[in-house]
Motif scaffolding. Structure first.
Motif, PDB file in Angstrom:
ATOM      1  N   GLY A   1       0.825  -1.209   0.000  1.00  0.00           N
ATOM      2  CA  GLY A   1       0.000   0.000   0.000  1.00  0.00           C
ATOM      3  C   GLY A   1       0.851   1.248   0.000  1.00  0.00           C
ATOM      4  N   PRO A   2       0.222   2.405   0.006  1.00  0.00           N
ATOM      5  CA  PRO A   2       0.963   3.670   0.044  1.00  0.00           C
ATOM      6  C   PRO A   2       1.703   3.862   1.367  1.00  0.00           C
ATOM      7  CG  PRO A   2      -1.315   4.008  -0.672  1.00  0.00           C
ATOM      8  CD  PRO A   2      -1.231   2.620  -0.118  1.00  0.00           C
ATOM      9  N   VAL A   3       2.734   4.667   1.326  1.00  0.00           N
ATOM     10  CA  VAL A   3       3.369   5.173   2.549  1.00  0.00           C
ATOM     11  C   VAL A   3       2.641   6.433   3.001  1.00  0.00           C
ATOM     12  CG1 VAL A   3       5.475   6.254   3.447  1.00  0.00           C
ATOM     13  CG2 VAL A   3       5.613   4.137   2.121  1.00  0.00           C
ATOM     14  N   ALA A   4       2.222   7.223   2.050  1.00  0.00           N
ATOM     15  CA  ALA A   4       1.447   8.440   2.303  1.00  0.00           C
ATOM     16  C   ALA A   4       0.503   8.620   1.123  1.00  0.00           C
ATOM     17  CB  ALA A   4       2.374   9.645   2.437  1.00  0.00           C
ATOM     18  N   PRO A   5      -0.547   9.415   1.289  1.00  0.00           N
ATOM     19  CA  PRO A   5      -1.470   9.624   0.167  1.00  0.00           C
ATOM     20  C   PRO A   5      -0.969  10.637  -0.847  1.00  0.00           C
ATOM     21  CG  PRO A   5      -2.239  10.814   2.087  1.00  0.00           C
ATOM     22  CD  PRO A   5      -1.025  10.039   2.527  1.00  0.00           C
ATOM     23  N   TYR A   6       0.288  11.039  -0.700  1.00  0.00           N
ATOM     24  CA  TYR A   6       0.902  12.011  -1.599  1.00  0.00           C
ATOM     25  C   TYR A   6       2.380  11.686  -1.758  1.00  0.00           C
ATOM     26  CZ  TYR A   6       1.039  13.761   3.241  1.00  0.00           C
ATOM     27  OH  TYR A   6       1.128  13.854   4.602  1.00  0.00           O
ATOM     28  N   ALA A   7       2.974  12.237  -2.813  1.00  0.00           N
ATOM     29  CA  ALA A   7       4.435  12.231  -2.918  1.00  0.00           C
ATOM     30  C   ALA A   7       4.965  13.294  -1.968  1.00  0.00           C
ATOM     31  CB  ALA A   7       4.849  12.512  -4.356  1.00  0.00           C
ATOM     32  N   ALA A   8       6.284  13.464  -1.928  1.00  0.00           N
ATOM     33  CA  ALA A   8       6.872  14.467  -1.025  1.00  0.00           C
ATOM     34  C   ALA A   8       6.140  15.795  -1.178  1.00  0.00           C
ATOM     35  CB  ALA A   8       8.351  14.642  -1.355  1.00  0.00           C
ATOM     36  N   PRO A   9       5.505  16.280  -0.098  1.00  0.00           N
ATOM     37  CA  PRO A   9       4.676  17.485  -0.215  1.00  0.00           C
ATOM     38  C   PRO A   9       5.467  18.761   0.042  1.00  0.00           C
ATOM     39  CG  PRO A   9       4.380  16.510   1.931  1.00  0.00           C
ATOM     40  CD  PRO A   9       5.387  15.642   1.203  1.00  0.00           C
ATOM     41  N   PRO A  10       4.871  19.919  -0.261  1.00  0.00           N
ATOM     42  CA  PRO A  10       5.509  21.196   0.079  1.00  0.00           C
ATOM     43  C   PRO A  10       5.773  21.279   1.577  1.00  0.00           C
ATOM     44  CG  PRO A  10       3.662  21.548  -1.424  1.00  0.00           C
ATOM     45  CD  PRO A  10       3.604  20.114  -0.995  1.00  0.00           C
ATOM     46  N   HIS A  11       6.724  22.120   1.956  1.00  0.00           N
ATOM     47  CA  HIS A  11       7.134  22.221   3.355  1.00  0.00           C
ATOM     48  C   HIS A  11       5.937  22.528   4.269  1.00  0.00           C
ATOM     49  CE1 HIS A  11      11.211  21.813   2.132  1.00  0.00           C
ATOM     50  NE2 HIS A  11      11.166  22.881   1.370  1.00  0.00           N
ATOM     51  N   GLY A  12       5.865  21.744   5.325  1.00  0.00           N
ATOM     52  CA  GLY A  12       4.807  21.933   6.299  1.00  0.00           C
ATOM     53  C   GLY A  12       3.507  21.238   5.974  1.00  0.00           C
ATOM     54  N   LYS A  13       3.453  20.535   4.842  1.00  0.00           N
ATOM     55  CA  LYS A  13       2.197  19.924   4.402  1.00  0.00           C
ATOM     56  C   LYS A  13       2.162  18.403   4.562  1.00  0.00           C
ATOM     57  CE  LYS A  13       0.717  23.965   3.098  1.00  0.00           C
ATOM     58  NZ  LYS A  13      -0.298  24.670   3.904  1.00  0.00           N
ATOM     59  N   ALA A  14       3.170  17.845   5.211  1.00  0.00           N
ATOM     60  CA  ALA A  14       3.157  16.393   5.468  1.00  0.00           C
ATOM     61  C   ALA A  14       2.389  16.157   6.764  1.00  0.00           C
ATOM     62  CB  ALA A  14       4.581  15.857   5.574  1.00  0.00           C
ATOM     63  N   THR A  15       1.083  16.050   6.651  1.00  0.00           N
ATOM     64  CA  THR A  15       0.225  16.046   7.835  1.00  0.00           C
ATOM     65  C   THR A  15      -0.563  14.754   8.028  1.00  0.00           C
ATOM     66  OG1 THR A  15      -1.538  17.089   6.541  1.00  0.00           O
ATOM     67  CG2 THR A  15      -0.049  18.556   7.757  1.00  0.00           C
ATOM     68  N   ILE A  16      -0.436  13.802   7.107  1.00  0.00           N
ATOM     69  CA  ILE A  16      -1.250  12.586   7.181  1.00  0.00           C
ATOM     70  C   ILE A  16      -0.347  11.385   7.405  1.00  0.00           C
ATOM     71  CG2 ILE A  16      -2.877  11.089   5.948  1.00  0.00           C
ATOM     72  CD1 ILE A  16      -3.727  13.637   4.372  1.00  0.00           C
ATOM     73  N   ALA A  17      -0.534  10.688   8.524  1.00  0.00           N
ATOM     74  CA  ALA A  17       0.330   9.554   8.869  1.00  0.00           C
ATOM     75  C   ALA A  17      -0.438   8.248   9.003  1.00  0.00           C
ATOM     76  CB  ALA A  17       1.069   9.853  10.172  1.00  0.00           C
ATOM     77  N   THR A  18      -1.655   8.222   8.516  1.00  0.00           N
ATOM     78  CA  THR A  18      -2.490   7.034   8.733  1.00  0.00           C
ATOM     79  C   THR A  18      -1.965   5.797   8.013  1.00  0.00           C
ATOM     80  OG1 THR A  18      -3.918   7.811   6.925  1.00  0.00           O
ATOM     81  CG2 THR A  18      -4.607   8.329   9.170  1.00  0.00           C
ATOM     82  N   TYR A  19      -1.348   5.981   6.855  1.00  0.00           N
ATOM     83  CA  TYR A  19      -0.903   4.822   6.079  1.00  0.00           C
ATOM     84  C   TYR A  19       0.289   4.110   6.707  1.00  0.00           C
ATOM     85  CZ  TYR A  19      -4.009   5.711   2.132  1.00  0.00           C
ATOM     86  OH  TYR A  19      -5.123   5.851   1.336  1.00  0.00           O
ATOM     87  N   THR A  20       1.102   4.838   7.438  1.00  0.00           N
ATOM     88  CA  THR A  20       2.257   4.203   8.080  1.00  0.00           C
ATOM     89  C   THR A  20       1.946   3.715   9.484  1.00  0.00           C
ATOM     90  OG1 THR A  20       2.973   6.432   8.718  1.00  0.00           O
ATOM     91  CG2 THR A  20       4.056   5.418   6.801  1.00  0.00           C
ATOM     92  N   MET A  21       1.176   4.509  10.232  1.00  0.00           N
ATOM     93  CA  MET A  21       1.010   4.217  11.651  1.00  0.00           C
ATOM     94  C   MET A  21       0.277   2.912  11.935  1.00  0.00           C
ATOM     95  SD  MET A  21       0.478   8.053  13.250  1.00  0.00           S
ATOM     96  CE  MET A  21      -0.267   7.469  14.759  1.00  0.00           C
ATOM     97  N   VAL A  22      -0.566   2.462  10.996  1.00  0.00           N
ATOM     98  CA  VAL A  22      -1.290   1.203  11.245  1.00  0.00           C
ATOM     99  C   VAL A  22      -0.321   0.041  11.455  1.00  0.00           C
ATOM    100  CG1 VAL A  22      -3.433   1.823  10.099  1.00  0.00           C
ATOM    101  CG2 VAL A  22      -1.590   0.819   8.759  1.00  0.00           C
ATOM    102  N   TRP A  23       0.764   0.023  10.690  1.00  0.00           N
ATOM    103  CA  TRP A  23       1.702  -1.102  10.809  1.00  0.00           C
ATOM    104  C   TRP A  23       2.500  -0.996  12.105  1.00  0.00           C
ATOM    105  CZ3 TRP A  23      -0.940  -3.718   7.850  1.00  0.00           C
ATOM    106  CH2 TRP A  23      -1.339  -3.297   6.588  1.00  0.00           C
ATOM    107  N   ASN A  24       2.723   0.214  12.605  1.00  0.00           N
ATOM    108  CA  ASN A  24       3.351   0.365  13.925  1.00  0.00           C
ATOM    109  C   ASN A  24       2.414  -0.123  15.025  1.00  0.00           C
ATOM    110  OD1 ASN A  24       4.465   2.561  12.041  1.00  0.00           O
ATOM    111  ND2 ASN A  24       5.991   2.528  13.679  1.00  0.00           N
ATOM    112  N   THR A  25       1.131   0.209  14.899  1.00  0.00           N
ATOM    113  CA  THR A  25       0.158  -0.249  15.888  1.00  0.00           C
ATOM    114  C   THR A  25       0.123  -1.772  15.953  1.00  0.00           C
ATOM    115  OG1 THR A  25      -1.199   1.687  15.335  1.00  0.00           O
ATOM    116  CG2 THR A  25      -2.227  -0.012  16.682  1.00  0.00           C
ATOM    117  N   LEU A  26       0.192  -2.398  14.788  1.00  0.00           N
ATOM    118  CA  LEU A  26       0.152  -3.860  14.713  1.00  0.00           C
ATOM    119  C   LEU A  26       1.516  -4.497  14.973  1.00  0.00           C
ATOM    120  CD1 LEU A  26      -2.075  -4.052  11.515  1.00  0.00           C
ATOM    121  CD2 LEU A  26      -2.794  -4.711  13.824  1.00  0.00           C
TER     122      LEU A  26
END
Length: 564
Positions: free
Chosen positions: A457-482
């Motif tokens: 699956g994705p790492v993030a729902p976007y490619a490298a975003p503009p500065h300050g716009k990397a605000t979504i971590a749902t795609y990575t954090m699920v695997w840390n939770t598990l």
């Protein structure tokens, strides 16, 4: 020196950092800010010799290790080459913190002498320069982790992973930039400033191991170590077109590193490798485990390298794998370049005879929420305690300009009781049980007689975003939770011609609508695009092997279809 003013501490540290750079490695002029892609500048700088360019352009870590082991390349010349390139990279994207040239070259010389004297390598990573995230302690150096209050706090001993690297024959040679607190998917702090993306300097390099990602993307290091509590290895890997592994917790020793929320061990951060080659990921994990790190770190799992796991003995020997593919996480739909990467990967796997089925994001929002709440159970008190001695502001946004600390973007709640924390732990256990049951049930749909071998699956729902716009971590954090190991791998880059805006009338929620609205292919042009492959807990070797298979399928498919 006792200084309570954080600005004075920062000014002193920056002076000392600059003084550590050999003058002959300083660029005669820096490119204008309008030059976005700076990855080719090391070749054009005139600082690196032809041989040094050959060395640093070799991204396959196995090839470098072979040339070092056979003395075709000496450790001194390899370390010098990567050091020069690292310093050039730093001037362009601001990726380094600690610079200790003489110390690293002395270590490299000792390894060359050992090989010449004995005819044998000093270990499986003999002579290899390795960069370390600025939280991995090296005796006698500072690991500030982006905190002004930790400037002047010299490490009294090596972290266990540093000891392990020395035992494996490696050459630690630089430390790399991080965001204040580490709890960010971009890299900015008030000590060293912002790290930029080498492919497009208007974009972020990811975080919290962003210095590692930018440095390795500039080919200033063949292999580096980051850490990951919610995606901090995989973001910089993906945003910079690299490979990066988030191992299972306690597989790689963490003892002796500095950290935020230290003592919070219910959702632990893990150390993991980042490299320009998948061979670098395997070489690191195999070498670290071979040193029996559980003898030095009481939390490290006593588990030798699992050759059967790497051979995929529980996954049909890797002959016909079945992957679940996560098109979205039920929270945010990925941007067009990410969807294209998923489609390309599916096509490549199917062309090679593997199977791909859709994967449903079972309670991904709840998996994200429970981890975030565990993190924040006492984060505010922890962070404020560190900042208090110098009065350094607590950053609540990575979108800051001119080092102005503006309290916007993130809200840290007050701490919760131990009883409430236990309830979060109970909820997480229930979610883990549900997810495992869903994986087990998938055997009915795979056609292999096994559950899905891994989930892509994705790492993030976007490619490298503009500065300050990397605000979504749902795609990575699920695997840390598990606590599932997950390996990031590169697929493509953003191409405005192939990745136009796709109009939509319906959305998964407000975050999805906002994410869709910010997409402009020209903004993300040339940004690397990657995905991640997740397996089950302690299947680290199998995850590496399956990522190798996916990587090989992608390369073969793209070559056959003329895809760049």
């Amino acid at each position: 020196m006792t200084v309570n003013n954080w600005q004075e501490l920062v000014a002193d540290k920056k002076r000392r950092q600059q003084a550590a750079i050999p003058p002959e490695w300083i660029l005669k002029s820096l490119p204008d800010e309008s030059v976005l892609d700076v990855r080719a500048i090391p070749e054009q700088s005139g600082i690196l010799s032809e041989r040094e360019l050959q060395i640093t352009s070799t991204t396959d870590v196995d090839v470098i290790l072979h040339k070092l082991a056979t003395a075709e390349w000496s450790s001194v010349e390899v370390t010098t080459a990567f050091y020069k390139r690292a310093i050039i990279a730093h001037q362009l994207v601001n990726c380094l913190t600690e610079i200790f040239v003489e110390r690293a070259l002395q270590r490299a010389k000792e390894l060359d002498d050992h090989l010449q004297r004995t005819g044998e390598v000093a270990g499986p990573l003999h002579g290899l320069p390795i960069s370390l995230k600025d939280q991995i302690c090296i005796k006698g150096l500072e690991a500030t982790m982006g905190y002004a209050s930790w400037i002047g706090k010299y490490s009294e001993k090596d972290a266990v992973i540093t000891q392990v690297l020395y035992a494996a024959g490696a050459v630690p040679f630089v430390m790399t930039n991080v965001p204040q607190t580490l709890l960010w998917s971009e890299t900015f702090n008030l000590v060293y400033g912002r790290t930029l993306n080498p492919a497009n300097r208007t974009l972020g390099a990811g975080g919290s191991s962003g210095g590692e990602g930018a440095l390795i993307a500039m080919k200033g290091s063949p292999l580096g170590i980051g850490s990951d509590i919610g995606g901090s290895v995989r973001y910089p890997s993906t945003f910079n077109g690299l490979y990066g592994l988030r191992p299972s917790a306690h597989r790689v020793p963490y003892s002796g590193c500095v950290n935020s929320t230290e003592g919070q061990d219910s959702a632990p951060s893990v150390l993991g490798p980042i490299s320009g080659s998948i061979s670098g990921i395997k070489a690191f994990m195999k070498a670290v485990i071979a040193q029996q790190p559980w003898l030095l770190d009481p939390l490290c799992i006593r588990k030798k390298w699992d050759e059967e796991g790497y051979a995929l003995s529980e996954h049909g020997g890797g002959k016909q794998l079945c992957f679940g593919i996560l098109w979205n996480d039920g929270i945010v739909e990925p941007h067009p370049p990410i969807l294209r990467a998923l489609q390309t990967t599916k096509a490549a796997l199917e062309a090679a005879g593997h199977k791909v089925i859709d994967w449903y994001p079972l309670k991904h929002k709840e998996l994200y929420d429970v981890l975030a709440e565990i993190w924040m159970s006492a984060a505010l008190e922890d962070i404020n305690t560190v900042l208090a001695p110098t009065g350094e502001p607590r950053l609540t946004s990575m979108a800051l300009e001119n080092n102005a600390a503006i309290e916007t973007g993130v809200s840290y709640g007050e701490g919760i009781s131990a009883y409430k924390l236990w309830q979060l732990h109970k909820r997480r256990i229930a979610l883990r049980e549900e997810y495992l049951a869903a994986i087990r049930t998938s055997a009915h749909a795979t056609g292999t007689g096994r559950p899905v071998d891994a989930i892509i699956g994705p790492v993030a729902p976007y490619a490298a975003p503009p500065h300050g716009k990397a605000t979504i971590a749902t795609y990575t954090m699920v695997w840390n939770t598990l606590n599932y190991p997950a390996c990031a791998f590169p697929v493509t880059t953003v191409d405005p011609a192939q990745d136009p805006v796709q109009p939509r009338d319906t959305f998964l929620g407000d975050s999805d609508k906002e994410n869709h609205a910010v997409y402009n292919p020209e903004t993300y042009k040339n940004a690397p695009v990657g995905l991640q492959l997740a397996g089950q807990m302690l299947e680290d070797e199998a995850v590496i092997a399956m990522t190798e298979i996916v990587d090989r399928c992608l390369k073969e498919y793209k070559a056959a279809h003329g895809i760049i």
